[in-house]
Write a protein that holds these residues in place. Sequence first.
Motif, PDB file in Angstrom:
ATOM      1  N   VAL A 379       0.869  -1.184   0.000  1.00 42.25           N
ATOM      2  CA  VAL A 379       0.000   0.000   0.000  1.00 42.25           C
ATOM      3  C   VAL A 379       0.901   1.229   0.000  1.00 42.25           C
ATOM      4  O   VAL A 379       1.569   1.526   0.995  1.00 42.25           O
ATOM      5  N   ASP A 380       0.917   1.931  -1.117  1.00 42.55           N
ATOM      6  CA  ASP A 380       1.818   3.068  -1.301  1.00 42.55           C
ATOM      7  C   ASP A 380       1.098   4.375  -0.978  1.00 42.55           C
ATOM      8  O   ASP A 380      -0.074   4.559  -1.328  1.00 42.55           O
ATOM      9  N   ASN A 381       1.806   5.282  -0.310  1.00 44.43           N
ATOM     10  CA  ASN A 381       1.318   6.645  -0.048  1.00 44.43           C
ATOM     11  C   ASN A 381       0.041   6.675   0.785  1.00 44.43           C
ATOM     12  O   ASN A 381      -0.916   7.375   0.466  1.00 44.43           O
ATOM     13  N   ALA A 382       0.029   5.918   1.864  1.00 47.42           N
ATOM     14  CA  ALA A 382      -1.099   5.996   2.802  1.00 47.42           C
ATOM     15  C   ALA A 382      -1.016   7.323   3.552  1.00 47.42           C
ATOM     16  O   ALA A 382       0.068   7.770   3.937  1.00 47.42           O
ATOM     17  N   THR A 383      -2.150   7.948   3.753  1.00 50.71           N
ATOM     18  CA  THR A 383      -2.179   9.230   4.454  1.00 50.71           C
ATOM     19  C   THR A 383      -3.104   9.216   5.657  1.00 50.71           C
ATOM     20  O   THR A 383      -3.049  10.122   6.490  1.00 50.71           O
ATOM     21  N   ASP A 384      -3.943   8.202   5.758  1.00 50.21           N
ATOM     22  CA  ASP A 384      -5.022   8.214   6.734  1.00 50.21           C
ATOM     23  C   ASP A 384      -5.023   6.880   7.482  1.00 50.21           C
ATOM     24  O   ASP A 384      -5.021   5.806   6.860  1.00 50.21           O
ATOM     25  N   THR A 385      -5.042   6.933   8.798  1.00 51.28           N
ATOM     26  CA  THR A 385      -5.049   5.695   9.574  1.00 51.28           C
ATOM     27  C   THR A 385      -6.327   4.895   9.341  1.00 51.28           C
ATOM     28  O   THR A 385      -6.324   3.668   9.485  1.00 51.28           O
ATOM     29  N   THR A 386      -7.410   5.589   8.967  1.00 53.55           N
ATOM     30  CA  THR A 386      -8.660   4.875   8.680  1.00 53.55           C
ATOM     31  C   THR A 386      -8.483   3.919   7.505  1.00 53.55           C
ATOM     32  O   THR A 386      -9.034   2.817   7.485  1.00 53.55           O
ATOM     33  N   GLN A 387      -7.708   4.358   6.497  1.00 50.76           N
ATOM     34  CA  GLN A 387      -7.452   3.501   5.334  1.00 50.76           C
ATOM     35  C   GLN A 387      -6.796   2.189   5.768  1.00 50.76           C
ATOM     36  O   GLN A 387      -7.213   1.101   5.356  1.00 50.76           O
ATOM     37  N   VAL A 388      -5.777   2.304   6.601  1.00 47.61           N
ATOM     38  CA  VAL A 388      -5.038   1.113   7.025  1.00 47.61           C
ATOM     39  C   VAL A 388      -5.912   0.226   7.906  1.00 47.61           C
ATOM     40  O   VAL A 388      -5.912  -1.006   7.788  1.00 47.61           O
ATOM     41  N   SER A 389      -6.697   0.852   8.786  1.00 48.27           N
ATOM     42  CA  SER A 389      -7.572   0.072   9.665  1.00 48.27           C
ATOM     43  C   SER A 389      -8.578  -0.743   8.866  1.00 48.27           C
ATOM     44  O   SER A 389      -8.863  -1.907   9.177  1.00 48.27           O
ATOM     45  N   LEU A 390      -9.118  -0.142   7.808  1.00 47.93           N
ATOM     46  CA  LEU A 390     -10.090  -0.851   6.978  1.00 47.93           C
ATOM     47  C   LEU A 390      -9.440  -2.019   6.244  1.00 47.93           C
ATOM     48  O   LEU A 390     -10.014  -3.109   6.117  1.00 47.93           O
ATOM     49  N   LEU A 391      -8.216  -1.821   5.788  1.00 45.40           N
ATOM     50  CA  LEU A 391      -7.505  -2.912   5.121  1.00 45.40           C
ATOM     51  C   LEU A 391      -7.192  -4.039   6.100  1.00 45.40           C
ATOM     52  O   LEU A 391      -7.271  -5.214   5.747  1.00 45.40           O
ATOM     53  N   ARG A 392      -6.843  -3.678   7.328  1.00 42.57           N
ATOM     54  CA  ARG A 392      -6.576  -4.731   8.324  1.00 42.57           C
ATOM     55  C   ARG A 392      -7.839  -5.528   8.615  1.00 42.57           C
ATOM     56  O   ARG A 392      -7.791  -6.730   8.831  1.00 42.57           O
ATOM     57  N   ARG A 393      -8.982  -4.839   8.629  1.00 42.68           N
ATOM     58  CA  ARG A 393     -10.245  -5.540   8.854  1.00 42.68           C
ATOM     59  C   ARG A 393     -10.564  -6.463   7.693  1.00 42.68           C
ATOM     60  O   ARG A 393     -11.082  -7.564   7.871  1.00 42.68           O
ATOM     61  N   ALA A 394     -10.240  -6.029   6.486  1.00 43.16           N
ATOM     62  CA  ALA A 394     -10.534  -6.847   5.309  1.00 43.16           C
ATOM     63  C   ALA A 394      -9.586  -8.027   5.191  1.00 43.16           C
ATOM     64  O   ALA A 394      -9.968  -9.083   4.673  1.00 43.16           O
ATOM     65  N   ALA A 395      -8.360  -7.876   5.662  1.00 42.94           N
ATOM     66  CA  ALA A 395      -7.364  -8.942   5.487  1.00 42.94           C
ATOM     67  C   ALA A 395      -6.507  -9.049   6.738  1.00 42.94           C
ATOM     68  O   ALA A 395      -5.325  -8.686   6.737  1.00 42.94           O
ATOM     69  N   PRO A 396      -7.069  -9.544   7.825  1.00 36.19           N
ATOM     70  CA  PRO A 396      -6.325  -9.570   9.098  1.00 36.19           C
ATOM     71  C   PRO A 396      -5.112 -10.479   9.069  1.00 36.19           C
ATOM     72  O   PRO A 396      -4.185 -10.296   9.870  1.00 36.19           O
ATOM     73  N   ARG A 397      -5.089 -11.471   8.175  1.00 32.22           N
ATOM     74  CA  ARG A 397      -3.968 -12.410   8.122  1.00 32.22           C
ATOM     75  C   ARG A 397      -2.983 -12.084   7.013  1.00 32.22           C
ATOM     76  O   ARG A 397      -1.963 -12.755   6.871  1.00 32.22           O
TER      77      ARG A 397
END
Length: 622
Positions: A379-397
Amino acid sequence: MTARLRFAAFGPLRMWRDAEEVPVGSPQQQALLAALVLVEGRPVTVGELIRVVWHENPPRAALGTIRTYLSRLRRLLDGTGAEISALADSYRLSGGQLSADVWELDAAVTHAQQLLRAADPAGAARALDAVLAGSTGIPLAGVPGYWAETQRTRLADRRDMAAELRLTARLESAEPTAEDLADLARLVDTHPLREAPRALLMLALYRRGRQAEALEVFRQGHQLLRDELAVEPGPALQATHRRILRGDPSLIVVAPAPAPPSTPAPAVFLPAGLTHFVGRETELGLLRSALSGPGRVAVITGLSGSGRTSLALRAAHELAGSFPDGQLYTDLRDAGGIGGVLQEWLRMLGAGPDIPATDGGRVAMFSSLMAGRRLLLVVDNATDTTQVSLLRRAAPRATLLITSARRLTSVPEANWIRLGGFRLDDSLGLITAVAGRARVLGEPAAAARLAELCGGHPLGVLVAAHRVHGRPRWSIAAIADQLAEQLSDPYAASHDDCAIVSAALSRSYQMLAPLPAQVLRAIGAVRPERISAAEVAELVGLPLHQAYSALDALDDVSLIVDTEDENHYRLPSHLVGFLALRAAHSIDGDDAVMAMRARWDALTAARDRTLTPLRTDAPCST
């Protein structure tokens, strides 16, 4: 049974009844027939037909001659079902089973454009392959007159535009071949002032590992536009140039490797890395360790232009064997939000057309498709912690490798790697890789000075290296002198390549709130070797706690770095200092900059007096 009629306008005008070629008469009769064919069934007036044959000098018997030609052409059409019909003062070719290479070219272009809009570039290229292969030769060769000459130019241009579209589709779907490069070079030679083919040739050369040649193609076009039209290249061509200079990984996409029929193909959608990658051995080792297990997260942070993306891609390629089910990449700046990322990745994983419209639905579908897979998500150029949190929820493993210009505090489990500048030997290694060993060995001291002026900023070093390569008649010393002058004058005109570095650094500056931006401008105005939080507070006129807060914000986006001395900071490079100085002059004004320097001189003088040691040899008084 009626015969099929086919016409060819590329090359000499030709006509076939089924498989039998039919002579089409004298050159003037060919001109009249071509006029009826090229309009594809629309009526052509008698006046237009006369101008087609004789332009502005028709004979007195022009009308009778036109009717004679039409009569002869009608006899050629007997038994085909086609006819030349009279409509008031016009004539039209229609009916029967008619075809022409020009019509087929136009239809293929329309179809290819539809396929490109449907994200099928390979199909678009195939749609144009056959028709372009059959559209060779000088259009209407041998047909005389002014009208025929204008049509030759028009038809050749239509064919070249179709070839350009085909090559665009080819570069979106496959690696460029030597034939593609030759076709693009021909287009550029034929239309030297047209920017789209030039940009495509630059892209194709870059993808073949010929970065220097790609930049030379831009330089030649830039010079030509200035000399011939007194204009600068358009935004698209300039954007291609900037992306090649900075090694934009999205310019090269590695196609999925073919897998045996018995096993599902891994989902590999990962851009290629930089052609010239130097240094970062320590950081690569940390990433290998940080991403060694499922569910691990690593975040690379650093100043814009520090090489975050390049490092992430190098690590991802090296770790490919640890992720047998594939690697997915996205740049959050271009993906249209997290919903766009999930939609793109769902398509990569073969989700089909029924992708949910909501983010929640996409999260659920992505989580389902990820089950049991070992994937690396870049994931390139993340700016928002919400973006990362949503990705972790979608793919926790899943294993996540993230780049960000600032620290994302809500990812506590992440392994953080902060990129600083290059060491001098790494900067010299990059200059050598781009400009050539002989060039650097010829002026080692000047090359080292040039590297030091860039302050280890990787993008700055890369741009400087390309400036050396692109100016073979200039000494490295002269290039370094020019850069030093630019870095000392806030009003100096920037070269195009300097603008690339400024744009990258400006992205970090634009992330700042007003107070940290003001503090950075103040530091840039005085350009200290180091500065303490207390000195910042006095320099800008702030309470100490606000100075700490502003410095923390600058540190978060790497526009300052802390030193070994507690609560002391420095600018990360000359380039950042120059950006801050220019911003100070532009926003605060020359008088404010002079006042800031006077205040700093007073502060440093007071500090020096405080730190002056007592003389041990002074006479004692009693």
